[in-house]
Design a protein around this motif. Structure first.
Motif, PDB file in Angstrom:
ATOM      1  N   MET A  53      -6.794   1.190  -3.823  1.00 62.33           N
ATOM      2  CA  MET A  53      -5.446   0.772  -3.510  1.00 62.33           C
ATOM      3  C   MET A  53      -4.555   2.010  -3.363  1.00 62.33           C
ATOM      4  O   MET A  53      -4.606   2.915  -4.190  1.00 62.33           O
ATOM      5  CB  MET A  53      -4.925  -0.132  -4.635  1.00 62.33           C
ATOM      6  N   GLU A  54      -3.754   2.046  -2.312  1.00 58.33           N
ATOM      7  CA  GLU A  54      -2.852   3.171  -2.077  1.00 58.33           C
ATOM      8  C   GLU A  54      -1.625   3.058  -2.972  1.00 58.33           C
ATOM      9  O   GLU A  54      -1.145   1.961  -3.237  1.00 58.33           O
ATOM     10  CB  GLU A  54      -2.392   3.175  -0.615  1.00 58.33           C
ATOM     11  N   PRO A  55      -1.087   4.212  -3.435  1.00 58.49           N
ATOM     12  CA  PRO A  55       0.129   4.149  -4.241  1.00 58.49           C
ATOM     13  C   PRO A  55       1.312   3.688  -3.393  1.00 58.49           C
ATOM     14  O   PRO A  55       1.350   3.894  -2.186  1.00 58.49           O
ATOM     15  CB  PRO A  55       0.324   5.585  -4.726  1.00 58.49           C
ATOM     16  N   ALA A  56       2.265   3.040  -4.029  1.00 53.83           N
ATOM     17  CA  ALA A  56       3.465   2.581  -3.328  1.00 53.83           C
ATOM     18  C   ALA A  56       4.240   3.781  -2.803  1.00 53.83           C
ATOM     19  O   ALA A  56       4.141   4.881  -3.340  1.00 53.83           O
ATOM     20  CB  ALA A  56       4.331   1.771  -4.282  1.00 53.83           C
ATOM     21  N   ALA A  57       5.017   3.545  -1.755  1.00 51.15           N
ATOM     22  CA  ALA A  57       5.813   4.627  -1.167  1.00 51.15           C
ATOM     23  C   ALA A  57       6.808   5.185  -2.171  1.00 51.15           C
ATOM     24  O   ALA A  57       7.172   6.348  -2.103  1.00 51.15           O
ATOM     25  CB  ALA A  57       6.532   4.125   0.075  1.00 51.15           C
ATOM     26  N   ASP A  58       7.237   4.360  -3.101  1.00 54.78           N
ATOM     27  CA  ASP A  58       8.196   4.803  -4.120  1.00 54.78           C
ATOM     28  C   ASP A  58       7.517   4.991  -5.474  1.00 54.78           C
ATOM     29  O   ASP A  58       8.092   4.749  -6.514  1.00 54.78           O
ATOM     30  CB  ASP A  58       9.339   3.800  -4.225  1.00 54.78           C
ATOM     31  N   ALA A  59       6.291   5.451  -5.464  1.00 53.21           N
ATOM     32  CA  ALA A  59       5.498   5.558  -6.685  1.00 53.21           C
ATOM     33  C   ALA A  59       5.955   6.713  -7.577  1.00 53.21           C
ATOM     34  O   ALA A  59       6.400   7.749  -7.102  1.00 53.21           O
ATOM     35  CB  ALA A  59       4.029   5.762  -6.323  1.00 53.21           C
ATOM     36  N   CYS A  60       5.810   6.503  -8.872  1.00 57.89           N
ATOM     37  CA  CYS A  60       6.061   7.550  -9.850  1.00 57.89           C
ATOM     38  C   CYS A  60       5.080   8.690  -9.581  1.00 57.89           C
ATOM     39  O   CYS A  60       3.892   8.455  -9.337  1.00 57.89           O
ATOM     40  CB  CYS A  60       5.856   6.990 -11.253  1.00 57.89           C
ATOM     41  N   LEU A  61       5.579   9.901  -9.627  1.00 55.17           N
ATOM     42  CA  LEU A  61       4.729  11.068  -9.368  1.00 55.17           C
ATOM     43  C   LEU A  61       3.608  11.217 -10.390  1.00 55.17           C
ATOM     44  O   LEU A  61       2.555  11.749 -10.082  1.00 55.17           O
ATOM     45  CB  LEU A  61       5.579  12.343  -9.383  1.00 55.17           C
TER      46      LEU A  61
ATOM     47  N   CYS B  23       2.374   8.564 -12.861  1.00 55.27           N
ATOM     48  CA  CYS B  23       1.474   7.435 -13.129  1.00 55.27           C
ATOM     49  C   CYS B  23       1.198   6.564 -11.909  1.00 55.27           C
ATOM     50  O   CYS B  23       0.282   5.753 -11.925  1.00 55.27           O
ATOM     51  CB  CYS B  23       2.025   6.568 -14.261  1.00 55.27           C
ATOM     52  N   GLY B  24       2.006   6.714 -10.858  1.00 59.31           N
ATOM     53  CA  GLY B  24       1.787   5.945  -9.640  1.00 59.31           C
ATOM     54  C   GLY B  24       2.393   4.552  -9.636  1.00 59.31           C
ATOM     55  O   GLY B  24       2.245   3.809  -8.680  1.00 59.31           O
TER      56      GLY B  24
END
Length: 54
Positions: free
Chosen positions: A1-9, A11-12
């Motif tokens: 699964m790809e990290p969200a565009a607004d993911a935490c640097l 923890c993701g």
């Protein structure tokens, strides 16, 4: 699964979801993105320097 565009640097986790559910604001790391409040509180001194001093 790809990290969200607004993911935490660190923890993701999706920052927008954390903001909406917990009502906590993310901490912006200059020129890098954002950290969720939980990860920001748990940063080691080395990690802090990596995100904010370089």
């Amino acid at each position: 699964m790809e990290p969200a565009a607004d993911a935490c640097l660190r923890c993701g986790a999706p920052i927008s979801l954390i903001t909406r559910v917990l009502g906590e604001l993310p901490v912006e790391a200059p020129h890098r993105g954002a950290l969720c409040p939980s990860c920001y509180r748990d940063l080691s001194p080395e990690e802090y320097n990596s995100y904010f001093k370089s």
